[in-house]
Design an enzyme around this catalytic site. Structure first.
Site, short mmCIF file in Angstrom:
data_model
loop_
_atom_site.label_atom_id
_atom_site.label_comp_id
_atom_site.label_asym_id
_atom_site.label_seq_id
_atom_site.Cartn_x
_atom_site.Cartn_y
_atom_site.Cartn_z
N MET A 44 -8.13 -23.32 -7.16
CA MET A 44 -7.17 -22.25 -6.95
C MET A 44 -6.20 -22.64 -5.84
SD MET A 44 -8.01 -18.31 -5.88
CE MET A 44 -8.95 -18.01 -7.34
N CYS A 45 -5.00 -22.10 -5.93
CA CYS A 45 -4.01 -22.19 -4.87
C CYS A 45 -3.19 -20.91 -4.97
CB CYS A 45 -3.14 -23.44 -5.02
SG CYS A 45 -2.12 -23.47 -6.48
N LYS A 46 -2.09 -20.85 -4.29
CA LYS A 46 -1.30 -19.62 -4.27
C LYS A 46 -0.82 -19.22 -5.67
CE LYS A 46 2.47 -17.48 -1.68
NZ LYS A 46 3.48 -17.70 -0.64
N LEU B 223 -4.00 -17.47 -6.76
CA LEU B 223 -4.44 -16.34 -5.95
C LEU B 223 -3.71 -15.06 -6.34
CD1 LEU B 223 -6.29 -15.46 -3.62
CD2 LEU B 223 -4.43 -16.00 -2.04
N GLY C 232 -1.21 -21.56 -8.64
CA GLY C 232 -1.90 -22.30 -9.69
C GLY C 232 -1.30 -23.67 -9.96
#
Length: 138
Positions: free
Chosen positions: A94-96, A123, A98
């Site tokens: 995951m990241c802010k 996220l 994707g």
């Protein structure tokens, strides 16, 4: 056969439409898994949640239980202690948004991890699904 020759434009339209549908569905799969599928992997398959955001972003908010392994750390190819040694465990990235998680998934597959997926939407999608988020202590 005469019908196909006389109506070549219909055949061409059908082939192009089918090709676009196939391309769209294949492209959607590579974009990542839904938050529901991510939770299933984490809960039922003992997956590990990895957030590839920078430490500052991670501190501002991340999924509960996520380990922070910044993308630049993965790009070195060196072993990372926050990653599980069992390369068969599912890794949910995951990241802010994707995007970085998708790149990180490719890197981890090259390093031998067999079950690596990115959360589509990152996220933002996690929050939209009302899943738990926490902030790190400053």
């Amino acid at each position: 056969m005469k019908f196909l020759i006389d109506n070549w434009y219909l055949v061409l339209t059908a082939v192009i439409s089918g090709g676009l549908l196939l391309w769209t569905s294949l492209r959607g799969k590579s974009a990542g898994v839904t938050t529901t599928e991510a939770v299933r992997l984490l809960n039922r398959e003992k997956g590990v949640l990895i957030d590839v955001s920078e430490p500052e972003e991670f501190a501002q908010g991340h999924a509960v239980g996520a380990r922070n392994v910044p993308l630049k750390l993965l790009s070195t190819g060196e072993p990372v202690k926050q990653l599980p040694t069992n390369k068969a465990l599912p890794l949910v990235l995951m990241c802010k948004t994707g995007a970085r998680a998708g790149r990180a998934a490719g890197m981890l597959r090259q390093q031998g991890y067999t079950q690596v997926v990115a959360v589509a939407g990152g996220l933002a999608a996690w929050r939209e699904a009302s899943l738990p988020v926490e902030k790190s202590a400053a």
